[in-house]
Write an enzyme that holds these catalytic residues in place. Structure first.
Site, short mmCIF file in Angstrom:
data_model
loop_
_atom_site.label_atom_id
_atom_site.label_comp_id
_atom_site.label_asym_id
_atom_site.label_seq_id
_atom_site.Cartn_x
_atom_site.Cartn_y
_atom_site.Cartn_z
N MET A 42 38.26 25.18 49.46
CA MET A 42 38.44 26.64 49.47
C MET A 42 38.69 27.16 48.05
O MET A 42 39.71 26.85 47.44
CB MET A 42 39.61 27.02 50.38
N GLY A 44 38.83 30.41 47.44
CA GLY A 44 39.46 31.71 47.56
C GLY A 44 38.45 32.83 47.70
O GLY A 44 38.82 33.99 47.88
N VAL A 46 34.78 34.59 49.46
CA VAL A 46 34.34 34.92 50.82
C VAL A 46 33.70 33.71 51.49
O VAL A 46 34.01 33.39 52.65
CB VAL A 46 33.35 36.09 50.79
N ASP A 47 32.81 33.01 50.78
CA ASP A 47 32.02 31.96 51.41
C ASP A 47 32.87 30.80 51.93
O ASP A 47 32.74 30.38 53.08
CB ASP A 47 30.97 31.44 50.42
N SER A 48 33.74 30.27 51.09
CA SER A 48 34.54 29.13 51.52
C SER A 48 35.58 29.54 52.55
O SER A 48 35.93 28.75 53.44
CB SER A 48 35.22 28.46 50.32
N CYS A 135 31.03 20.24 37.44
CA CYS A 135 32.21 20.41 38.28
C CYS A 135 31.93 19.88 39.69
O CYS A 135 32.76 19.17 40.27
CB CYS A 135 32.60 21.89 38.33
N GLY A 159 31.42 26.06 51.07
CA GLY A 159 30.74 27.33 51.32
C GLY A 159 29.46 27.49 50.53
O GLY A 159 28.96 28.61 50.38
N CYS A 231 33.90 29.79 35.41
CA CYS A 231 35.31 30.09 35.73
C CYS A 231 36.22 30.10 34.52
O CYS A 231 37.14 30.90 34.43
CB CYS A 231 35.83 29.13 36.80
#
Length: 395
Positions: A42, A44, A46-48, A135, A159, A231
């Site tokens: 997750m 954070g 929407v998808d995950s 990653c 996700g 990120c």
């Protein structure tokens, strides 16, 4: 879009789950969902969050895991950057509201070593890195996947917009149903062993359908913006990050035309990438593009657009997901993507002395060392991902 009649007592979420074809054994694990623990990565976003919620509502024993990857002040306050402070809070809140456990794992040192340091060194070598691939390859699908197995999970779900299809010889990696969201380019390094354990429940959906589910589930982040930047580069300024990681690395040098003329000066090779047109700091009559970077001589080589065209791409660290091994496919026709935003184009695999290269049917522009060449099967219109490799040079 397929429509389905609403059954008595159905919620909107139930209706959408059935309409989108997500009401069966969506993970292919068989038996009772409650007998299967599933770790969901997750971020954070929407998808995950939809992935975790969907599987929880389907009855799986869901455990949400979020990785703390970095802690840069500018990044943690910015929307659209994954795995930062706000995103960890959003993931935790969603898990609490839905009623499944959630853990935050501190991977900052691992992330810096496996992703950020290489990002800086790759730029300094005159290459254009893709840290998101690293990653996935070295952290999420390696360290986190190992952690999921230690937690007793039957599989790990993410996700990502990509499909995992059971083929005659085992699971296959396929492009997402939504071409605009397909993430296969960034997942080419996924190994067959990893693919056996991974699941991608959103691969058959469009982003709009995912947001519909998020709203129907009552998730507070249903309209949260997608991640846009790398990120740890929240403002998109790669050179500044490299300077912070490698102080003093940005040395000035010459901007040189391919015919040998010195056209001007630059403030550091790391500020340029092959194919770049804007920001060259020179004024000449015809448009010029970055054709090559020579970090040893601190030179940025520029030329006309036609000088960007290449016909042969040299590769290393090839990951093969097709039938048999790569050696059996010398001379085989494939489709290849040389950038995430480019469509796949026809090429032929060539193998010599253990090294792989690609011969393109037609020339491609702006192929940058450090990027990936991702292989697709021409037999099914380029739907199946056959793997890929890292670009080391072009001819």
């Amino acid at each position: 879009m397929t429509t389905t009649l609403t059954r008595a007592g159905d919620s909107r979420a139930d209706t959408l789950i059935r309409e989108f074809g997500l009401d069966g054994d969506i993970l292919g694990l068989g038996g009772n969902p409650s007998d299967h623990r599933v770790v969901v990565a997750m971020s954070g976003g929407v998808d995950s969050t939809v992935t975790a919620t969907l599987l929880h509502k389907a009855g799986y024993d869901v455990v949400g895991v979020t990785l703390q990857l970095y802690d840069h002040g500018a990044a943690i306050k910015k929307k659209g950057a994954c795995c930062a402070g706000q995103d960890i809070y959003d993931a935790r809140r969603a898990a609490e509201e839905m009623g499944f456990p959630h853990y935050v794992l501190d991977y900052e040192s691992r992330f810096k070593e496996a992703v950020m340091d290489e990002f800086a060194d790759t730029y300094l070598a005159g290459y254009t890195p893709i840290p998101c691939v690293r990653c996935n390859e070295r952290v999420k699908f390696a360290d986190l996947l190992k952690q999921a197995k230690q937690l007793g999970a039957a599989c790990m779900a993410t996700g990502h917009y990509i499909q995992r299809i059971e083929g005659p010889n085992g699971p296959e990696l396929r492009r997402a149903a939504d071409p605009g969201k397909d993430q296969s380019y960034f997942l080419f390094a996924t190994t067959a062993e990893q693919l056996d354990y991974l699941r991608f429940p959103l691969g058959s959906l469009t982003k709009d359908q995912t947001r519909q589910l998020a709203e129907a589930f009552g998730l507070a982040i249903f309209d949260k913006p997608d991640s846009q930047d790398i990120c740890f580069v929240p403002d998109g300024n790669y050179a500044d990050i490299v300077e912070k990681l490698r102080p003093g690395a940005s040395e000035p040098g010459d901007v040189v035309h391919i015919d040998g003329r010195v056209l001007g000066r630059h403030e550091g090779v790391l500020r340029f990438t092959v194919g770049q047109r804007r920001g060259l700091g020179i004024a000449v009559g015809d448009p010029l593009y970055v054709v090559k970077l020579n970090p040893d001589a601190r030179q940025v080589i520029v030329g006309p657009r036609e000088a960007l065209t290449v016909k042969e791409i040299k590769l290393h660290a090839v990951n093969w997901l097709g039938e048999g091994d790569l050696a059996a496919h010398d001379g085989a026709p494939i489709l290849v993507k040389v950038r995430s935003t480019r469509p796949p184009v026809p090429a032929v695999i060539q193998l010599s002395d253990g090294k792989a290269s690609l011969l393109l049917d037609e020339g491609e522009e702006g192929v940058a060392p450090g990027q990936a060449a991702v292989f697709y099967s021409p037999a099914d219109g380029g739907d199946r991902v056959l793997g890929g490799g890292w670009i080391t040079g072009t001819v």
